[in-house]
Design an enzyme around this catalytic site. Structure first.
Site, short mmCIF file in Angstrom:
data_model
loop_
_atom_site.label_atom_id
_atom_site.label_comp_id
_atom_site.label_asym_id
_atom_site.label_seq_id
_atom_site.Cartn_x
_atom_site.Cartn_y
_atom_site.Cartn_z
N ASN A 214 70.00 45.30 30.08
CA ASN A 214 70.65 44.12 29.47
C ASN A 214 69.67 42.96 29.43
O ASN A 214 68.53 43.08 29.86
CB ASN A 214 71.93 43.77 30.24
CG ASN A 214 71.63 43.45 31.69
OD1 ASN A 214 70.96 42.48 31.99
ND2 ASN A 214 72.12 44.29 32.60
N ASP A 311 79.65 49.45 42.51
CA ASP A 311 79.71 47.98 42.47
C ASP A 311 79.09 47.47 43.77
O ASP A 311 79.68 47.61 44.85
CB ASP A 311 81.17 47.51 42.31
CG ASP A 311 81.22 46.03 42.01
OD1 ASP A 311 80.54 45.24 42.70
OD2 ASP A 311 81.92 45.64 41.05
#
Ligand code: C5P
Length: 408
Positions: A214, A311
């Site tokens: 990203n 996560d």
């Protein structure tokens, strides 16, 4: 903690470089001495055009150092001892010239030599004409110094000696003295503390040549790690691939994937505070191909199976007795920034969320500025638009405050 107590007895090496604000040097010395600090002055050739060494030695009660190759100065105390004997080096005013020399590591006078020879905290209070301050060269230099652990105070906006108005005025001596007190206080609060910061994107391999990633630049996470280290925290930065230089005084672990990032984070526990600023990829390829995936003849569409990444923030937040005292997550949102971010406090189990607007209009991704909201269970603090370096410094100060409150 009584503010003056933290500065009392501290030894400050004050470097006065060339600029009209040098005339405020004696006032700064006086204010620091009033608070119990001892001040030794180094005056550059440029500085000496604006303030007399006699005035400085009178208010500091000490000799003023001006010559690198002076037989007398070197016999009394050499340039190495000047920085060795100090708790902090303060350059005020810091001209555009001395900032540039610091970036290049030049050591052509006693001031720049002392700055190059030091391993003590360095604080600069820039002062110059607005266009010199806004010039790309100065901005790049200041960013480089900050990433090397130099703390900047100001400049402020106001009337200038050159008759112009704008950014570039040195902070007033009382503001510099207050900021130095706050600096010592925060360092005292954070000394002996350990911090973990994640930064940058993750890179998830699809095959040996392709990957998912990203646009995160790592600027914000790196700035937070740097600010925590400047305040004396033993800081580990776990970073995905970025172009940012490793911040000075920070242990940096370079990783690529989310799973590597999680493992590195777990390896740094226990820590007092963990700040998760990395933009971790939510997904990775279900199977990383050993060889380059080939396009088959006639193939016009294809599919890539993705599986969820761990996560990291949620995992560390629920790490039982290894959970850091303070866990800070980030939330990059394009819509309903505060509501969406506040929900993450619960879903991730962290103590604070730093919410930032990453809509195209805000220009946060890759940019130097950030508009954030600090969300805790006590409410929302809306911070003004600030440079990412300043967001890092402000967050580090809030962390120092919070860790102290929690221990009171
Ligand atoms: O869910 P979302 O990605 O918006 O959450 C952002 C926060 O969670 C950030 O602090 C980010 O560093 C952290 N995060 C993480 N591991 C993931 C995804 C997000 O640590 N897999």
């Amino acid at each position: 903690m009584d503010e003056c107590v933290v500065i009392k007895g501290k030894r400050i090496l004050l470097i006065i470089s060339g600029g009209i604000a040098a005339y405020k040097g004696p006032d700064l010395v006086r204010r620091l001495r009033e608070r119990g600090a001892s001040v030794r002055c180094v005056l550059t050739a440029g500085g000496a055009k604006f303030v007399s060494p006699l005035a400085l030695s009178t208010v500091s009660g000490d000799k003023v150092y001006q010559e690198l190759f002076s037989l007398i100065d070197e016999r009394e105390i050499g340039h190495i001892e000047l920085s060795r004997d100090a708790d902090i080096l303060v350059v005020a005013p810091a001209s555009a010239n001395i900032l540039a020399k610091m970036v290049q590591g030049q050591a052509d006078d006693i001031a720049t030599t002392a700055l190059l020879a030091t391993d003590k905290p360095v604080v600069v209070a820039p002062a110059m004409n607005i266009r010199m301050w806004e010039h790309a060269a100065t901005q790049v230099n200041v960013a480089a110094l900050r990433s090397r652990g130099v703390t900047t105070l100001g400049p402020a906006e106001g009337d200038m000696a050159c008759g112009e108005y704008g950014m570039g005025r040195m902070l007033e001596p009382v503001e510099i003295a207050d900021a130095l007190e706050a600096f010592f206080r925060d360092r005292e609060r954070l000394s002996g503390r350990r911090a973990l910061v994640t930064s940058g994107p993750t890179l998830e391999a699809i095959d040996p040549v392709r990957y998912i990633t990203n646009r995160s630049s790592g600027k914000q996470g790196h700035a937070i790690a740097s600010a925590l280290a400047q305040l004396g925290t033993e800081t580990t930065l776990v970073s995905g691939p970025t172009r940012e230089p490793d911040p000075t005084g920070v242990r940096v672990i370079h990783v690529e994937s989310a799973r590597q990032m999680l493992k590195a984070c777990e390896g740094t526990l226990p820590v007092d505070v963990a700040v998760f600023a990395a933009a971790v990829s939510d997904w990775r390829a279900a199977m990383e191909a050993n060889g380059k995936i080939k396009k088959r003849p006639g193939e016009t569409t294809t599919t890539l199976d993705l599986v969820e990444n761990p996560d990291i923030l949620a995992t560390i937040s629920s790490a039982g007795n290894r959970r850091p005292q303070l866990v800070v997550g980030f939330a990059a949102e394009t819509d309903d920034v505060i509501d969406n971010a506040a929900r993450k406090l619960e879903t991730k189990g962290c103590d604070w969320i730093v919410a930032n607007d990453i809509s195209k209009a805000a220009g946060t991704f890759g940019g130097v500025a950030n508009t954030v909201h600090l969300i805790s269970r006590d409410g929302v603090e809306n911070w003004p638009r600030l440079s990412k370096a300043t967001v890092g410094e402000r967050l580090a100060k809030r962390i120092a405050q919070r860790l102290t409150e929690a221990n009171d």
